[in-house]
Design a protein around this motif. Structure first.
Motif, mmCIF file in Angstrom:
data_model
loop_
_atom_site.group_PDB
_atom_site.id
_atom_site.type_symbol
_atom_site.label_atom_id
_atom_site.label_comp_id
_atom_site.label_asym_id
_atom_site.label_seq_id
_atom_site.Cartn_x
_atom_site.Cartn_y
_atom_site.Cartn_z
ATOM 1 N N GLU A 1 5.859 16.919 3.354
ATOM 2 C CA GLU A 1 5.712 18.358 3.605
ATOM 3 C C GLU A 1 4.455 18.674 4.394
ATOM 4 N N THR A 2 3.310 18.061 4.001
ATOM 5 C CA THR A 2 2.038 18.426 4.649
ATOM 6 C C THR A 2 1.655 17.463 5.767
ATOM 7 N N GLY A 3 2.248 16.277 5.770
ATOM 8 C CA GLY A 3 1.863 15.274 6.771
ATOM 9 C C GLY A 3 0.547 14.586 6.440
ATOM 10 N N GLU A 4 -0.029 14.931 5.280
ATOM 11 C CA GLU A 4 -1.326 14.335 4.903
ATOM 12 C C GLU A 4 -1.122 12.973 4.250
ATOM 13 N N GLU A 5 -2.143 12.123 4.356
ATOM 14 C CA GLU A 5 -2.127 10.850 3.631
ATOM 15 C C GLU A 5 -2.231 11.141 2.131
ATOM 16 N N ILE A 6 -1.559 10.332 1.318
ATOM 17 C CA ILE A 6 -1.682 10.433 -0.138
ATOM 18 C C ILE A 6 -2.545 9.243 -0.567
ATOM 19 N N PRO A 7 -3.805 9.467 -0.947
ATOM 20 C CA PRO A 7 -4.684 8.318 -1.231
ATOM 21 C C PRO A 7 -4.160 7.491 -2.401
ATOM 22 N N VAL A 8 -4.129 6.165 -2.232
ATOM 23 C CA VAL A 8 -3.612 5.297 -3.296
ATOM 24 C C VAL A 8 -4.753 4.847 -4.195
ATOM 25 N N GLU A 9 -4.389 4.534 -5.436
ATOM 26 C CA GLU A 9 -5.387 3.985 -6.357
ATOM 27 C C GLU A 9 -5.670 2.536 -5.993
ATOM 28 N N LEU A 10 -4.596 1.786 -5.726
ATOM 29 C CA LEU A 10 -4.747 0.348 -5.485
ATOM 30 C C LEU A 10 -4.452 0.027 -4.032
ATOM 31 N N ASP A 11 -5.374 -0.670 -3.401
ATOM 32 C CA ASP A 11 -5.173 -1.097 -2.020
ATOM 33 C C ASP A 11 -5.255 -2.624 -2.039
ATOM 34 N N LEU A 12 -4.070 -3.250 -2.099
ATOM 35 C CA LEU A 12 -4.033 -4.685 -2.396
ATOM 36 C C LEU A 12 -3.492 -5.504 -1.227
ATOM 37 N N VAL A 13 -3.983 -6.737 -1.152
ATOM 38 C CA VAL A 13 -3.328 -7.746 -0.307
ATOM 39 C C VAL A 13 -2.569 -8.652 -1.253
ATOM 40 N N ARG A 14 -1.269 -8.727 -1.035
ATOM 41 C CA ARG A 14 -0.450 -9.567 -1.904
ATOM 42 C C ARG A 14 -0.184 -10.899 -1.232
ATOM 43 N N LEU A 15 -0.457 -11.952 -1.969
ATOM 44 C CA LEU A 15 -0.094 -13.295 -1.512
ATOM 45 C C LEU A 15 0.985 -13.763 -2.459
ATOM 46 N N ALA A 16 2.226 -13.521 -2.047
ATOM 47 C CA ALA A 16 3.356 -13.734 -2.956
ATOM 48 C C ALA A 16 3.620 -15.226 -3.146
ATOM 49 N N MET A 17 4.196 -15.545 -4.281
ATOM 50 C CA MET A 17 4.506 -16.935 -4.609
ATOM 51 C C MET A 17 6.027 -17.081 -4.636
ATOM 52 N N PRO A 18 6.647 -17.375 -3.486
ATOM 53 C CA PRO A 18 8.092 -17.609 -3.509
ATOM 54 C C PRO A 18 8.402 -18.708 -4.525
ATOM 55 N N ARG A 19 9.524 -18.586 -5.196
ATOM 56 C CA ARG A 19 9.815 -19.504 -6.307
ATOM 57 C C ARG A 19 10.058 -20.937 -5.838
ATOM 58 N N LYS A 20 9.334 -21.850 -6.437
ATOM 59 C CA LYS A 20 9.490 -23.314 -6.203
ATOM 60 C C LYS A 20 9.362 -23.687 -4.725
ATOM 61 N N THR A 21 8.422 -23.077 -4.028
ATOM 62 C CA THR A 21 8.334 -23.262 -2.578
ATOM 63 C C THR A 21 7.039 -23.951 -2.134
ATOM 64 N N TYR A 22 5.914 -23.586 -2.752
ATOM 65 C CA TYR A 22 4.634 -24.143 -2.309
ATOM 66 C C TYR A 22 4.023 -25.039 -3.385
ATOM 67 N N LEU A 23 3.062 -25.837 -2.927
ATOM 68 C CA LEU A 23 2.405 -26.805 -3.809
ATOM 69 C C LEU A 23 0.948 -26.378 -4.024
ATOM 70 N N LYS A 24 0.304 -27.027 -4.982
ATOM 71 C CA LYS A 24 -1.084 -26.669 -5.316
ATOM 72 C C LYS A 24 -1.999 -26.831 -4.092
#
Ligand SMILES: Cc1ncc(COP(=O)(O)O)c(C=O)c1O
Length: 494
Positions: free
Chosen positions: A411-434
């Motif tokens: 409606e206003t075109g304004e940004e809605i400030p978020v509480e959390l600003d995260l970078v996600r490093l996802a862990m696809p299942r059974k895909t990567y090693l230590k």
């Protein structure tokens, strides 16, 4: 057995699996990564996969598959009848065992399931509100932009405190839930929606006690309890680790108990169910099922495939069993816990306690000098800047889950400030090693030491809905070049 006793008395985690199909990876030199980032408009969604070394964008549709899935895909999955194929009926039997609901509706992916569920429950916008523990991007877009309603988040206080070790950040604030139901009036509320291992706060679970209490409130006011079970695998595994009410129970009994309390469940099967598809289950409401099925054949396809390829329908048979296996979901939980602990030791701000889904870096605390929202075209979006910088210096692709992922107020075109600003490093299942994780940890440590070089990002092209997918940005003041030069001096091209 996943945790085996060592000779010194400690316990060691041993993955109960053997990997027999692999994909070769190639790290591109720094100048190629820099070029790819500019061409992608500083948006990791737009980087072609051959330019990526380790892909931690998401767990969605990129999990490893099991031998049983492969065998079903090449067997039942080749039958390819338009209607009434055997895989579908086998799938119904498996669902019956794990989810004690009367009906199953297949869809082509999670947001298609959301579209059907909220179309039916919101009655074309007559019921405006969906109350939730934490929203998800596609859910919000569908409830608000497609059906003109409002999603109202009612998380507990700790949900947005990344440093808090509170174990059930996915809980609903029960006092606020009742207050909001009374304020908005039950007849205007389409559903209470609970997301399992909530995505946008870092894969954090709710407690069984909180779920029972949420159910009681739904009963008191006659409101359906809807569950997003896309990540039920990690939710249940985390409950087994932490929840006093889940102690000693197996995954099958926990999912059955949860589903007894739930009116409608839906999922993106691309996540915890290892298959490119989606589904809805309905506990016992015949009328709701009738409506869902009516729209399913309009939007998705015939009831026995619902927009999925038959190969995927066949693979879902084992996918359901894998989601509720007592050992398999611990593979990623162990990886996440390891990486979170290593990063935390070096004071790199990450979401704690370790949850499901991936490692989440708190960009507001990593880059306190970058404004959350750009002012005077000076650049902003700490998580957007950080995820781009990580790709530049490592070839690792993560996902921005913060201010850029939150669309403006329509409606206003304004940004809605978020509480959390995260970078996600996802862990696809059974895909990567230590070893992959050790590389990721090392490069994040280096980036933390050089964080003062990073400035913000600003828009070049900003789409109106779910802008994070296709938006184009650029680095304010060419900081990407400066970071590349420092990296080059330290490491060379690689
Ligand atoms: C919790 C949750 N719900 C819904 C969706 C949407 O599912 P899909 O991407 O299959 O449309 C996702 C996707 O990541 C999700 O994480």
């Amino acid at each position: 057995m996943v945790y085996l006793k060592k000779s010194n008395g400690d316990y060691i985690y041993i993955p109960d699996l053997r990997i027999r199909v692999f994909q070769k990876l190639k790290l591109q030199p720094l100048k190629e990564r820099y070029r790819a980032l500019i061409e992608a408009g500083w948006n990791t969604f737009r980087i072609p996969v051959e330019k990526i070394y380790i892909d931690m964008l998401t767990d969605s549709g990129v999990n490893a598959i099991s031998l049983e899935q492969l065998s079903d895909m090449l067997g039942l999955g080749l039958e390819d009848a338009y209607a009434g194929n055997r895989a579908y009926y086998k799938l119904l039997d498996v669902f019956k065992e794990y989810i004690p609901h009367k009906y199953l509706v297949l869809t082509h992916q999670g947001r298609a399931a959301e579209n059907l569920v909220f179309r039916v429950l919101m009655k074309n916008g007559k019921k405006r509100y969906v109350l939730t523990n934490i929203h998800f991007t596609t859910t919000r877009a569908i409830v608000e932009r497609v059906y003109g309603g409002r999603m109202i988040e009612l998380p507990v206080r700790e949900a947005f405190d990344t440093a808090s070790n509170f174990e059930f950040k996915g809980n609903v604030d029960l006092l606020k839930l009742e207050e909001e139901i009374r304020r908005l009036k039950p007849e205007n509320i389409a559903a209470v929606r609970i997301e399992y291992a909530s995505n946008l706060i870092g894969g954090q679970p709710f407690s069984l006690k909180n779920y029972y209490e949420t159910r009681e409130i739904c009963d008191k006011y006659g409101i359906p309890l809807v569950a997003d079970i896309s990540m039920a695998d990690w939710q249940i595994a985390l409950m087994k680790k932490r929840d006093p009410l889940a102690k000693g129970k197996n995954a099958l009994s926990i999912i059955r108990e949860l589903m007894e309390l739930t009116d409608i469940a839906y999922a993106s099967a691309r996540k915890g169910f290892y298959v490119r598809g989606g589904f809805i289950t309905v506990k016992n409401n015949d009328r709701i099922y009738e409506e869902l099925r009516t729209w399913q054949v309009v939007f998705e396809g015939h009831t026995t495939y619902g927009g999925m390829s038959l190969k995927e329908v066949a693979m879902l048979i084992d996918g359901v069993k894998m989601a509720f296996d007592d050992e398999l979901p611990f593979y990623e939980l162990e990886q996440i816990e390891y990486a979170v602990k290593e990063l935390d030791k070096r004071n790199i701000p990450v979401v704690k306690p370790p949850g499901g889904l991936g490692v989440h870096v708190d960009a507001k605390r990593f880059l306190p000098h970058v404004p959350l929202i750009p002012v005077n075209n000076q650049g902003g979006y700490p998580a957007g800047a950080l995820v781009s910088a990580l790709y530049l210096i490592s070839g690792i692709r993560g996902m921005e889950r913060g201010q850029i992922s939150m669309d403006r107020d329509p409606e206003t075109g304004e940004e809605i400030p978020v509480e959390l600003d995260l970078v996600r490093l996802a862990m696809p299942r059974k895909t990567y090693l230590k070893d992959h994780l050790d590389y990721m940890i090392d490069r994040l440590i280096w980036l933390f030491e050089n964080r003062h070089v990073l400035k913000g990002l600003k828009w070049v092209y900003e789409p109106p809905i779910m802008r994070f997918f296709e938006g184009l940005l650029k680095d304010h003041d060419n900081w990407g070049l400066e970071l590349s030069n420092i990296y080059m001096k330290h490491f060379g091209e690689f």
